[in-house]
Write an enzyme that holds these catalytic residues in place. Structure first.
Site, PDB file in Angstrom:
ATOM      1  N   TYR A 252       1.012  -1.178  -0.082  1.00 60.32           N
ATOM      2  CA  TYR A 252      -0.022  -0.080  -0.098  1.00 60.32           C
ATOM      3  C   TYR A 252       1.001   1.264   0.290  1.00 60.32           C
ATOM      4  O   TYR A 252       0.753   2.062  -0.953  1.00 60.32           O
ATOM      5  CB  TYR A 252      -0.874   0.028   1.184  1.00 60.32           C
TER       6      TYR A 252
HETATM    7  O1  LIG Z   1      -1.974   7.207   7.839  1.00 60.58           O
HETATM    8  C1  LIG Z   1      -2.307   6.683   6.837  1.00 60.58           C
HETATM    9  O2  LIG Z   1      -1.999   6.877   5.624  1.00 60.58           O
HETATM   10  C2  LIG Z   1      -3.154   5.360   7.043  1.00 60.58           C
HETATM   11  O3  LIG Z   1      -4.009   5.463   7.969  1.00 60.58           O
HETATM   12  C3  LIG Z   1      -4.774   4.081   8.216  1.00 60.58           C
HETATM   13  O4  LIG Z   1      -3.713   3.018   8.418  1.00 60.58           O
HETATM   14  P1  LIG Z   1      -3.386   2.736   9.862  1.00 60.58           P
HETATM   15  O5  LIG Z   1      -2.763   3.840  10.423  1.00 60.58           O
HETATM   16  O6  LIG Z   1      -2.589   1.437   9.945  1.00 60.58           O
HETATM   17  O7  LIG Z   1      -4.785   2.712  10.700  1.00 60.58           O
HETATM   18  P2  LIG Z   1      -5.319   1.465  11.485  1.00 60.58           P
HETATM   19  O8  LIG Z   1      -5.640   0.235  10.368  1.00 60.58           O
HETATM   20  O9  LIG Z   1      -6.751   1.949  11.957  1.00 60.58           O
HETATM   21  O10 LIG Z   1      -4.536   0.831  12.560  1.00 60.58           O
HETATM   22  C4  LIG Z   1      -4.503   1.991  13.511  1.00 60.58           C
HETATM   23  C5  LIG Z   1      -3.403   1.409  14.788  1.00 60.58           C
HETATM   24  O11 LIG Z   1      -4.038   0.249  15.207  1.00 60.58           O
HETATM   25  C6  LIG Z   1      -3.087  -0.855  15.180  1.00 60.58           C
HETATM   26  N1  LIG Z   1      -4.067  -2.078  15.177  1.00 60.58           N
HETATM   27  C7  LIG Z   1      -4.630  -2.238  14.095  1.00 60.58           C
HETATM   28  C8  LIG Z   1      -5.476  -3.322  14.042  1.00 60.58           C
HETATM   29  C9  LIG Z   1      -5.501  -4.388  15.021  1.00 60.58           C
HETATM   30  O12 LIG Z   1      -6.117  -5.325  15.177  1.00 60.58           O
HETATM   31  N2  LIG Z   1      -4.947  -3.932  16.263  1.00 60.58           N
HETATM   32  C10 LIG Z   1      -4.089  -2.893  16.294  1.00 60.58           C
HETATM   33  O13 LIG Z   1      -3.250  -2.530  17.241  1.00 60.58           O
HETATM   34  C11 LIG Z   1      -2.256  -0.550  13.813  1.00 60.58           C
HETATM   35  O14 LIG Z   1      -0.971  -1.138  13.986  1.00 60.58           O
HETATM   36  C12 LIG Z   1      -2.159   1.090  14.105  1.00 60.58           C
HETATM   37  O15 LIG Z   1      -1.266   1.387  14.845  1.00 60.58           O
HETATM   38  C13 LIG Z   1      -5.354   3.822   6.892  1.00 60.58           C
HETATM   39  O16 LIG Z   1      -6.249   2.361   6.997  1.00 60.58           O
HETATM   40  C14 LIG Z   1      -4.778   3.839   5.794  1.00 60.58           C
HETATM   41  O17 LIG Z   1      -5.679   3.752   4.394  1.00 60.58           O
HETATM   42  C15 LIG Z   1      -3.847   5.069   5.695  1.00 60.58           C
HETATM   43  O18 LIG Z   1      -3.477   5.304   4.547  1.00 60.58           O
END
Ligand SMILES: O=C(O)[C@H]1O[C@H](OP(=O)(O)OP(=O)(O)OC[C@H]2O[C@@H](n3ccc(=O)[nH]c3=O)[C@H](O)[C@@H]2O)[C@H](O)[C@@H](O)[C@@H]1O
Length: 440
Positions: A252
């Site tokens: 991604y």
């Molecule tokens: O900042 C961005 O550009 C990205 O932000 C998000 O990606 P992400 O930050 O990984 O968001 P989440 O998937 O909501 O995860 C948020 C946090 O929760 C954590 N997480 C996720 C899933 C889970 O089951 N447990 C958990 O602790 C992840 O590691 C992350 O630190 C969006 O999903 C992406 O499309 C976007 O491009």
């Protein structure tokens, strides 16, 4: 194809003397005799109807394909005709002095819907484009359209950024001054499930859009969604636009970085004015069900366990969560400060503006803290499992340096995570309530 044999074999077992057999009223045998289907014509009609019913049952029961998010309810794009063109023109009409006429791709998406609404409300002309794919619950996309966009007079074309004919048709009907390109395959972890979807949307789709835009006259200015994920495994914080971005942690992120490089070539060769916005974990009402804040809320309410990732040596995982209203303000400022493209009809006439700008909140919060805020707002204790962050493309932290956004866009985020989550939870409980089907 489910064999019809088991169903039809039931017919063979029925005794030949109907009088002796108390047919079950719902059985085909009973229907066959009840509606005097002895003669040929009605019999053919009857059995063809039975066959059609079985075929449609098969298709509605078959599992969705896991290869790629399916397009919305239409399998082929259907557009055109004077009625459709008039809807596009009406929606693109500028109603304020110095207003813009904006094509918003991904308009039924989370950021797309909020941005389209904000543009329309301030008097800009807005035409939406969305393929309503099934990456997540299509009904949520349809609700954003019906409950937000239709009511505001934003016409959303059900179509795909990979459809060059459609894009050229739209640019032929409307001289868009700007494109706000938000259509993309989002989500860090899904890239390991369906890599081709990221190439199709984030590379092919973006190039297709740029190819059409560079050939229009006049060319629009383009603002598009890049991602904080391009900072990948960087350890220097906060992340600044001048930092290296050559160690993406997910496909991604790599496709978003590729987008930034591709944008630069279209700016350099054709004179397209292009601004890339690196969004930092955007959240808020009408959000995406594939994001942690959203599915944590659902699972906490359903008393289901949630997995909280932690880094090596039990380090906490954090994100610079950014509230949707702050992101929308950043998008609109980027459109307002975008300089005109210099090219026309594919020929560059002078240097054109090229920008890459962080849009974050500059105050990272740990996932643990996110969960404790949700527990307080939902008044439910979460069932937490702390697990080592899987090698799924996730990064341990993000943190935005927004000094460039402040200087270029006058960007000043104002919503802290607790305030933003309160608004999200209010929307969530209202939208899904206890009766409606679950979010995902
Ligand atoms: O900042 C961005 O550009 C990205 O932000 C998000 O990606 P992400 O930050 O990984 O968001 P989440 O998937 O909501 O995860 C948020 C946090 O929760 C954590 N997480 C996720 C899933 C889970 O089951 N447990 C958990 O602790 C992840 O590691 C992350 O630190 C969006 O999903 C992406 O499309 C976007 O491009």
């Amino acid at each position: 194809m489910a064999s019809l044999k088991p169903i039809l074999s039931h017919i063979d077992n029925i005794p030949s003397t109907p009088g002796k057999f108390k047919a079950d009223k719902s059985s085909l045998y009973y229907l066959h005799h009840r509606f005097r289907l002895h003669s040929t014509v009605p019999r053919i009609t009857f059995w063809s109807l039975v066959f059609l019913a079985l075929i449609s049952l098969f298709f509605f029961m078959s599992p969705p394909s896991t290869t790629a998010p399916r397009r919305g309810l239409r399998t082929t794009a259907s557009y055109g005709g004077s009625g459709w063109e008039n809807q596009v023109k009406a929606s693109a009409k500028i109603r304020s002095r110095n207003g813009h006429s904006v094509l918003v791709t991904g308009a039924a998406g989370f950021v797309g819907a909020h941005a389209s609404l904000a543009l329309k409300r301030r008097g800009d002309g807005v035409v939406g484009l969305d393929n309503f794919n099934s990456y997540y619950d299509i009904s949520l996309k349809k609700s954003r359209k019906s409950q937000l966009l239709d009511r505001a007079g934003v016409f959303v074309v059900d179509g795909d950024i990979n459809d060059a004919v459609l894009l050229r048709k739209l640019f032929g009907i409307v001289h868009f001054t700007h494109v706000l390109h938000l259509a993309a395959q989002a989500g860090v972890r899904y890239a390991m499930v369906n890599p081709n979807s990221y190439i199709k949307s984030n590379v092919d789709g973006f190039v297709n859009l740029l190819e059409v835009a560079k050939s229009t006259n006049p060319q629009p200015a383009i603002v598009w969604a890049s991602s904080s994920s391009v900072y990948g495994l960087n350890t220097k914080v906060p992340f600044s636009e001048k930092d290296r971005t050559d160690q993406p942690a997910s496909l991604y992120a790599a496709t978003k970085k590729a987008g930034e490089e591709i944008a630069h070539t279209y700016n350099h060769i054709y004179g397209l004015s292009i601004t890339g916005l690196r969004f930092f974990t955007v959240y808020g009402p009408w959000g995406r069900p594939d994001m942690a804040y959203f599915f944590f809320t659902k699972d906490i309410l359903k008393r289901r366990p949630i997995s909280i990732f932690e880094g090596a040596q039990h380090t906490t995982v954090a994100r610079d969560f950014t509230y949707i209203d702050d992101i929308v303000k950043g998008c609109l400022s980027a459109l307002d400060t975008a300089k005109k493209s210099t090219g026309s009809g594919g020929k560059k006439k002078g240097e054109a503006q090229f920008r890459i700008i962080n849009l974050g909140n500059t105050s990272p919060v740990s996932v643990n803290k996110l969960v404790s805020i949700l527990e307080k707002l939902l008044k439910v204790k979460a069932k937490k499992k702390v697990v080592l962050m899987p090698r799924n493309g996730d990064v341990p932290f993000t943190h935005a340096n927004i000094s460039l956004a402040r200087k270029e866009l006058g960007y000043r985020p104002t919503t802290d995570l607790e305030t933003g989550l309160k608004k999200f939870v209010k929307w969530y409980l209202d939208y899904y309530g206890t009766k409606k089907k679950s979010a995902f």
